[in-house]
Design a protein around this motif. Structure first.
Motif, PDB file in Angstrom:
ATOM      1  N   UNK A  55       0.819  -1.208   0.000  1.00 53.85           N
ATOM      2  CA  UNK A  55       0.000   0.000   0.000  1.00 53.85           C
ATOM      3  C   UNK A  55       0.860   1.269   0.000  1.00 53.85           C
ATOM      4  N   UNK A  56       2.178   1.094   0.170  1.00 61.19           N
ATOM      5  CA  UNK A  56       3.031   2.259   0.393  1.00 61.19           C
ATOM      6  C   UNK A  56       3.557   2.808  -0.924  1.00 61.19           C
ATOM      7  N   UNK A  57       3.383   4.118  -1.128  1.00 56.76           N
ATOM      8  CA  UNK A  57       3.907   4.780  -2.320  1.00 56.76           C
ATOM      9  C   UNK A  57       5.380   5.107  -2.099  1.00 56.76           C
ATOM     10  N   UNK A  58       6.259   4.413  -2.817  1.00 52.12           N
ATOM     11  CA  UNK A  58       7.692   4.716  -2.710  1.00 52.12           C
ATOM     12  C   UNK A  58       8.051   5.809  -3.716  1.00 52.12           C
ATOM     13  N   UNK A  59       7.482   5.712  -4.909  1.00 52.03           N
ATOM     14  CA  UNK A  59       7.718   6.724  -5.943  1.00 52.03           C
ATOM     15  C   UNK A  59       6.544   7.691  -5.939  1.00 52.03           C
ATOM     16  N   UNK A  87      16.381   3.500   0.641  1.00 51.61           N
ATOM     17  CA  UNK A  87      14.930   3.637   0.760  1.00 51.61           C
ATOM     18  C   UNK A  87      14.358   4.813  -0.005  1.00 51.61           C
ATOM     19  N   UNK A  88      15.200   5.474  -0.801  1.00 46.71           N
ATOM     20  CA  UNK A  88      14.690   6.641  -1.534  1.00 46.71           C
ATOM     21  C   UNK A  88      13.894   6.220  -2.772  1.00 46.71           C
ATOM     22  N   UNK A  89      14.001   4.966  -3.181  1.00 41.88           N
ATOM     23  CA  UNK A  89      13.184   4.465  -4.297  1.00 41.88           C
ATOM     24  C   UNK A  89      13.966   4.135  -5.555  1.00 41.88           C
ATOM     25  N   UNK A  90      15.288   4.019  -5.461  1.00 43.09           N
ATOM     26  CA  UNK A  90      16.098   3.748  -6.661  1.00 43.09           C
ATOM     27  C   UNK A  90      15.730   2.393  -7.284  1.00 43.09           C
ATOM     28  N   UNK A  91      15.789   1.356  -6.468  1.00 38.86           N
ATOM     29  CA  UNK A  91      15.509   0.013  -7.001  1.00 38.86           C
ATOM     30  C   UNK A  91      14.052  -0.113  -7.425  1.00 38.86           C
ATOM     31  N   UNK A  92      13.158   0.539  -6.694  1.00 36.45           N
ATOM     32  CA  UNK A  92      11.743   0.505  -7.064  1.00 36.45           C
ATOM     33  C   UNK A  92      11.550   1.157  -8.431  1.00 36.45           C
ATOM     34  N   UNK A  93      12.232   2.266  -8.653  1.00 36.96           N
ATOM     35  CA  UNK A  93      12.132   2.951  -9.953  1.00 36.96           C
ATOM     36  C   UNK A  93      12.649   2.037 -11.065  1.00 36.96           C
ATOM     37  N   UNK A  94      13.774   1.389 -10.805  1.00 37.55           N
ATOM     38  CA  UNK A  94      14.332   0.477 -11.809  1.00 37.55           C
ATOM     39  C   UNK A  94      13.392  -0.700 -12.067  1.00 37.55           C
ATOM     40  N   UNK A  95      12.822  -1.238 -10.992  1.00 40.89           N
ATOM     41  CA  UNK A  95      11.868  -2.345 -11.151  1.00 40.89           C
ATOM     42  C   UNK A  95      10.687  -1.924 -12.022  1.00 40.89           C
ATOM     43  N   UNK A  96      10.208  -0.708 -11.807  1.00 43.39           N
ATOM     44  CA  UNK A  96       9.091  -0.207 -12.615  1.00 43.39           C
ATOM     45  C   UNK A  96       9.511  -0.015 -14.074  1.00 43.39           C
ATOM     46  N   UNK A  97      10.728   0.484 -14.273  1.00 43.58           N
ATOM     47  CA  UNK A  97      11.203   0.760 -15.638  1.00 43.58           C
ATOM     48  C   UNK A  97      11.388  -0.512 -16.466  1.00 43.58           C
ATOM     49  N   UNK A  98      11.657  -1.636 -15.804  1.00 44.75           N
ATOM     50  CA  UNK A  98      11.871  -2.868 -16.568  1.00 44.75           C
ATOM     51  C   UNK A  98      10.643  -3.782 -16.552  1.00 44.75           C
ATOM     52  N   UNK A  99       9.546  -3.297 -15.985  1.00 45.23           N
ATOM     53  CA  UNK A  99       8.300  -4.063 -16.019  1.00 45.23           C
ATOM     54  C   UNK A  99       8.170  -5.089 -14.917  1.00 45.23           C
ATOM     55  N   UNK A 100       9.007  -5.011 -13.901  1.00 44.80           N
ATOM     56  CA  UNK A 100       8.894  -5.955 -12.799  1.00 44.80           C
ATOM     57  C   UNK A 100       7.896  -5.479 -11.753  1.00 44.80           C
ATOM     58  N   UNK A 101       7.549  -4.207 -11.825  1.00 48.20           N
ATOM     59  CA  UNK A 101       6.616  -3.622 -10.856  1.00 48.20           C
ATOM     60  C   UNK A 101       5.612  -2.773 -11.627  1.00 48.20           C
ATOM     61  N   UNK A 102       4.335  -3.003 -11.379  1.00 48.14           N
ATOM     62  CA  UNK A 102       3.324  -2.233 -12.098  1.00 48.14           C
ATOM     63  C   UNK A 102       3.067  -0.915 -11.359  1.00 48.14           C
ATOM     64  N   UNK A 103       3.299   0.215 -12.016  1.00 47.33           N
ATOM     65  CA  UNK A 103       3.097   1.495 -11.308  1.00 47.33           C
ATOM     66  C   UNK A 103       1.618   1.812 -11.115  1.00 47.33           C
TER      67      UNK A 103
END
Lengths: 243, 417
Positions: A16-20, A40-56
């Motif tokens: 439920x937590x918005x990292x980006x 915890x600033x969201x670097x890996x989360x951003x990368x995960x989103x950019x490669x389609x591993x995480x749905x924004x």
């Protein structure tokens, strides 16, 4: 020609937590962008989103002009992501990993350049060994080779230089730099290694609490190298943001 | 505040040791509290064992996370209620009918019952202990100064918490069966209880060696000759992965023990060919289960690796699961043939094989939906519910107990992977 990566108004995170919280970022062809930020600033989360591993949850991501949400297959064809060492398949050999990754990208053959790089990185003796038997650094090298298969327009690297021996690290940085300078790809690297960001990247983006707080362009980076360096500038920016 | 002298420190330390309070260690003039956690007994109450404490926190968080999504919890509880009701009704009916005769047979096969219970308990404890020790070897607390005694205590409690309720349920069901079937089941209950206890002890002492075995040594040899100098671009390695996982996870010694104990437990007077068929059936069942486990472990890892590639879901599924599903098909056919050879009606044997294959397909589909394309849990629930309803309507009531247990186990395995 479309930029390798175009991110606009990206919001998302885990559970439920918005990292980006509204990230805008462009990586141009022939550009190496380093992504810095506190833990915890969201670097890996951003990368995960950019490669389609995480749905924004909101926002758009375009890879080489293809929307990741609408035309995911075309977008991923232009994308090379260096998977983390611990996520590689432990029971397959390096050769099998390369074969599967190439088949997944629908390539006719494995790029000769990638094989040459494997040879230069000293990975050849490990090609027929199970990933589980490799050291962390060797697995990191394999992850990068997988990312470089198929001439990707965008190369996404997450702390890839961690665990590499200095000679291999330098070799890899030179290789990436050559690709970037030839205009063959854009590189997005999330890292804590300020020397890489300062000396090898064309642009450095600072991520803070899920937003891009500041971008240092090439000229600014050159000025920083002569002055107090990126470390001081980074600390000042973060202190100002926290205040 | 006055600092105490060395002699006072030593006195305090001795007093603490004699009273069971945390021990202070002197090193290079710097005072270290031997265990920071242990010194905060109020915080750790009721247990000062850090492993147990960590597990308790993890469990509490998981439960909270689960119940935070009320819809999920509600759906699951409703499903459990429905199936428990179906199972209770079906079991009651069966016990009033054919099962009463079955229960009447139990007192005559006490040794077989005890051996079967020993086998189950040994297998459960061996696997439970090995799994926990393997987890422990890479856990964040692995380098903490925790005594081996504390670790063993934590393991014992964990295994007891997991398996004691299941053992009690089996014994209660047996007692209930005796009541309904109007048969004295005290001796069978005693045999099963004895088997469980003995199996737990055997499993505890037989299962504690995995931590010392290097995991790399157990990796299967990769096929090198064919690919010596070639770089084929193919997905076939994906299809081999579940089998490589299966070979890595096999424990031949444990399986040999199971088969050996099964041989001992066979009632006297059974013809040799029946014994051979029964053993083959056990081996087939073990192999099929291990292959399903391997496949469920591999699917999330493969999906995680290849999610950033343009590989289509259909090709991914076909490449990864085709060989393993073919293996399951062969196992199902062999199982049906063996059952038929053992005297089970061919239609019933085929129905059982079909039920297993349906289970394999559902579990595989749910694992793929969950991991490869982040499918919602509702799809999984609906798929399992439909399968369970279909099977409980056509097959014996035992499935109503067996299948939810399998579902829970498979789900846990996927989440762990």
């Amino acid at each position: 020609m479309s930029a390798p990566l175009h991110v606009a108004g990206l919001r998302g995170g885990h559970a439920e937590r918005d990292v980006l919280r509204g990230v805008d970022l462009v990586v141009g062809r022939g550009e190496w962008v380093a992504l810095l930020g506190a833990n915890g600033s969201g670097k890996s989360t951003l990368l995960d989103a950019c490669v389609g591993r995480l749905r924004p949850r909101a926002g758009t991501i375009h890879v080489a002009g293809h929307a990741l949400a609408g035309d995911g297959v075309a977008a991923k064809r232009s994308l090379g992501y260096a998977i983390a060492a611990e996520r590689l398949p432990p029971l397959l050999s390096a050769r099998e990993c390369l074969a599967v990754q190439a088949a997944a990208k629908q390539l006719a053959a494995i790029d000769a350049e990638v094989l040459q790089l494997a040879e230069a990185l000293g990975l050849t003796p490990w090609l027929d060994e199970a990933v589980a038997t490799m050291s962390y650094g060797t697995r990191q090298k394999l992850g990068v080779l997988l990312a470089l298969l198929g001439e990707p327009a965008l190369v996404v690297l997450d702390e890839t230089f961690n665990g590499l021996d200095p000679a291999s690290g330098l070799l890899l940085k030179r290789h990436l730099r050559e690709r970037v300078d030839a205009g063959r790809a854009g590189v997005l690297l999330a890292t804590h290694a300020l020397d890489i960001a300062e000396h090898w990247a064309d642009r450095v983006a600072l991520l803070h609490e899920g937003c891009v707080l500041h971008c240092w362009e090439r000229g600014e980076l050159a000025a920083l190298r002569k002055g107090g360096g990126l470390e001081v500038a980074l600390a000042q920016r973060l202190a100002a943001a926290r205040a | 505040m006055r600092w105490r002298s060395d002699s006072e420190e030593r006195e305090t330390e001795m007093r603490n040791e004699s009273s069971g309070r945390p021990r202070r260690v002197e090193a290079n003039g710097v005072r270290h509290v031997h265990s920071f956690l242990a010194s905060h007994a109020f915080f750790l109450a009721p247990s000062a064992n850090p492993i147990l404490l960590a597990w308790r926190f993890e469990r509490r968080r998981r439960v909270r996370q689960f119940f935070a999504r009320r819809a999920r919890a509600g759906t699951l509880l409703a499903l459990i209620g429905v199936f428990a009701g179906i199972a209770a009704v079906a079991l009651g009916q069966r016990l009033r009918g054919d099962a009463a005769a079955l229960v009447a047979l139990l007192p005559a096969h006490l040794l077989s019952l005890a051996v079967a219970a020993t086998l189950v308990a040994t297998s459960a404890i061996v696997h439970g202990r090995r799994h926990a020790e393997r987890q422990w070897a890479t856990a964040w607390l692995a380098s903490a100064p925790i005594a081996a005694r504390d670790m063993r205590a934590a393991l014992r409690r964990r295994l007891a918490a997991r398996w004691l309720p299941a053992a009690v349920v089996v014994l209660v069901l047996l007692a209930a069966a005796g009541t309904v079937g109007a048969v004295t089941v005290a001796a069978p209950i005693g045999a099963v209880a004895l088997g469980f206890a003995g199996g737990a002890v055997i499993g505890w002492y037989a299962g504690g060696r995995a931590a010392h075995a290097p995991s790399v040594a157990t990796l299967p040899r990769l096929r090198q000759a064919r690919h010596e100098h070639a770089f084929e671009v193919t997905l076939t390695a994906l299809g081999r992965w579940p089998f490589a996982q299966l070979r890595a996870a096999l424990a031949p010694r444990v399986h040999a023990q199971i088969v050996g104990a099964a041989l001992v437990g066979m009632p006297m007077g059974i013809p040799a060919h029946v014994v051979v068929l029964a053993l083959l059936l056990i081996a087939t069942a073990l192999g099929a289960t291990a292959l399903l486990n391997a496949q469920l472990a591999v699917i999330p890892r493969a999906a995680d690796w290849l999610r950033a590639t343009p590989l289509a879901s259909g090709r991914f599924t076909l490449a990864l699961c085709r060989r393993a599903l073919a293996g399951q098909l062969v196992a199902g056919a062999c199982g049906a043939l063996l059952l038929a050879a053992l005297g089970v009606a061919p239609v019933r044997a085929l129905a059982l094989a079909a039920a297993w294959l349906a289970w394999v397909l559902t579990a595989t589909a749910c694992a793929l939906a969950r991991r490869h394309r982040t499918g919602p849990l509702r799809v999984e629930l609906v798929a399992y519910a439909a399968l369970l309803l279909a099977l409980t309507a056509t097959l014996p009531a035992a499935l109503a107990f067996l299948l939810p247990a399998l579902w829970w186990r498979d789900g846990r395995r996927m989440r762990a992977a």
